[in-house]
Scaffold this active site. Structure first.
Site, PDB file in Angstrom:
ATOM      1  N   GLN A 174      15.137   0.785  31.942  1.00 32.24           N
ATOM      2  CA  GLN A 174      15.491   1.545  33.148  1.00 32.24           C
ATOM      3  C   GLN A 174      15.683   0.613  34.351  1.00 32.24           C
ATOM      4  O   GLN A 174      16.622   0.785  35.137  1.00 32.24           O
ATOM      5  CB  GLN A 174      14.407   2.573  33.447  1.00 32.24           C
ATOM      6  CG  GLN A 174      14.796   3.606  34.503  1.00 32.24           C
ATOM      7  CD  GLN A 174      15.831   4.598  33.988  1.00 32.24           C
ATOM      8  OE1 GLN A 174      16.023   4.731  32.778  1.00 32.24           O
ATOM      9  NE2 GLN A 174      16.503   5.276  34.899  1.00 32.24           N
ATOM     10  N   GLY A 216      -5.808  -5.949  10.266  1.00 28.29           N
ATOM     11  CA  GLY A 216      -4.367  -5.916  10.489  1.00 28.29           C
ATOM     12  C   GLY A 216      -4.002  -5.194  11.774  1.00 28.29           C
ATOM     13  O   GLY A 216      -3.001  -5.534  12.429  1.00 28.29           O
ATOM     14  N   GLU A 257       0.879   0.169   9.677  1.00 30.52           N
ATOM     15  CA  GLU A 257      -0.550  -0.134   9.581  1.00 30.52           C
ATOM     16  C   GLU A 257      -1.405   0.964  10.210  1.00 30.52           C
ATOM     17  O   GLU A 257      -2.412   0.707  10.879  1.00 30.52           O
ATOM     18  CB  GLU A 257      -0.852  -1.518  10.173  1.00 30.52           C
ATOM     19  CG  GLU A 257      -0.211  -2.609   9.338  1.00 30.52           C
ATOM     20  CD  GLU A 257      -0.735  -3.995   9.622  1.00 30.52           C
ATOM     21  OE1 GLU A 257      -1.921  -4.131   9.963  1.00 30.52           O
ATOM     22  OE2 GLU A 257       0.048  -4.947   9.481  1.00 30.52           O
ATOM     23  N   LEU A 317       0.815  -1.201   0.000  1.00 28.25           N
ATOM     24  CA  LEU A 317       0.000   0.000   0.000  1.00 28.25           C
ATOM     25  C   LEU A 317       0.857   1.263   0.000  1.00 28.25           C
ATOM     26  O   LEU A 317       0.668   2.158  -0.823  1.00 28.25           O
ATOM     27  CB  LEU A 317      -0.946   0.006   1.205  1.00 28.25           C
ATOM     28  CG  LEU A 317      -1.803   1.249   1.420  1.00 28.25           C
ATOM     29  CD1 LEU A 317      -2.775   1.438   0.257  1.00 28.25           C
ATOM     30  CD2 LEU A 317      -2.561   1.167   2.743  1.00 28.25           C
TER      31      LEU A 317
END
Length: 388
Positions: A345, A251, A372, A134
């Site tokens: 951390q 997705g 996405e 895409l």
């Protein structure tokens, strides 16, 4: 204040089938993916043998109906498996996510019977890997501005253009390519074409040198007068944009599950480390500052999991899940970025070196806020859905 009735009756317990999927994915991640995960990240290369094993385990076509060679499972099973795989190797889970959520789902939902028979069995088994094309150099979040052209030449389309940031770009055998056929119609003139590797004029560009998910291959794909048979179009003429948007909704559940897994993996590593590492004469878990970090991580991860499961359940019930999927991806990706930073951390200086894995998870987490649909796009989707 209105109550979200979709939450009423939500079962928070996994079924025996879901627990079996979870255990199988967890075992595979620990025994097959964990060994060599740092080396694959360094080499920026995924082992084809692992892809073969993922196919044999059924992870590449989990929701594909059994009659087409898939697992015939529900979306919750898929989300559970993606989470467990992502705890260890997000590169493996993005390969899995694209193949399942975008390629297999798109073909199964909108393809012709001939297209399903031809492509779904090899995709579901992992014998063939798929890519979803895409994004372009000038069309990322703005999916309506497709510059790749598919000229209608009667019984075939002549495809020209470039696609960017394509996961599985080099390893894929079949690509779903979104292209513009009638520019004057804008998004209503877009089509989706099934394009097989090896067609004359189809070439793979350079591999991207990425910050995270480095073992997955991300490439540009170029099309120069590629002849694509008309029967390789998915849906009616002009259906491509609706196809892309519908497929991306599903997705987003996969990427939300990936983000959830990255966060959960970092949390599990940080919890374990906090019970082993000592400072000032006691294990660091006994320090309130560390306890508060872990408590916050556990709470936010659980909240993200509920959002993912809700979106998956709505999809399985054939209800509108666009808002839920966008919420799940938006929140889970933010949790992934935050939780992995906290895990580094907690590890202190050790968190900054590759041996302890959490720095890789932190690098992997960032992309979940981008691909996405960026976090900003998710907010637009959610806002739009609020007006319905």
């Amino acid at each position: 204040m209105a109550v979200d009735t979709e939450l009423i009756g939500l079962d928070f317990n996994l079924s025996e089938e879901h627990e079996a999927v979870q255990q199988a994915a967890r075992d595979f991640a620990q025994t097959e993916l964990l060994p060599g995960v740092i080396e694959r990240d360094n080499a920026q290369k995924f082992d084809p043998e692992l892809l073969r094993k993922m196919g044999e385990m059924g992870f590449m076509g989990m929701m594909v109906p059994v009659e087409y060679g898939g697992g015939g499972m529900d979306t919750i099973s898929y989300a559970i498996a993606v989470e467990e795989i992502s705890k260890i190797d997000a590169s493996a889970s993005v390969i899995m996510s694209v193949n399942n959520s975008l390629v297999c789902y798109g073909l199964e939902k909108f393809g012709t019977e001939e297209q399903k028979q031809k492509y779904l069995p090899p995709l579901a088994s992992g014998q063939m890997i798929g890519a979803f094309c895409l994004s372009e150099p000038e069309a990322g979040s703005d999916a309506t501005s497709q510059q790749t052209l598919a000229e209608d030449c009667g019984d075939y389309y002549l495809l020209n253009g470039t696609k960017n940031w394509i996961t599985n770009g080099n390893s894929s055998s079949v690509c779903l390519v979104i292209a513009q056929t009638n520019p004057e119609k804008r998004h209503k003139g877009i089509n989706c074409l099934i394009v097989e590797k090896g067609l004359p004029g189809f070439s793979v560009g350079r591999k991207e040198d990425k910050m995270g998910i480095r073992a997955s291959d991300t490439h540009s794909l170029m099309f120069s007068d590629v002849k694509v048979p008309k029967e390789n179009r998915i849906g009616d003429d002009g259906f491509g944009f609706k196809f892309a948007m519908s497929t991306l909704n599903g997705g987003r559940i996969g990427i939300a599950a990936q983000a959830l897994g990255i966060a959960a993996g970092a949390f599990e590593m940080a919890l374990k480390y906090s019970q082993e590492r000592k400072s000032f004469g006691k294990v660091i878990f006994e320090h309130q500052a560390i306890q508060f970090k872990l408590a916050d991580m556990a709470t936010r991860i659980e909240a993200a999991r509920m959002l993912v499961y809700k979106a998956a359940r709505l999809k399985d019930e054939n209800k509108d899940y666009a808002k839920a999927a966008a919420m799940a991806k938006l929140y889970a990706s933010d949790v992934a970025m935050w939780a992995t930073t906290e895990a580094v951390q907690i590890h202190g200086g050790y968190g900054y070196v590759k041996e302890y894995h959490v720095e890789r998870l932190m690098r992997d987490a960032k992309i979940t806020q981008i691909y996405e649909g960026t976090s900003e796009i998710q907010k637009l989707v959610i806002a739009r859905e609020l007006l319905k």
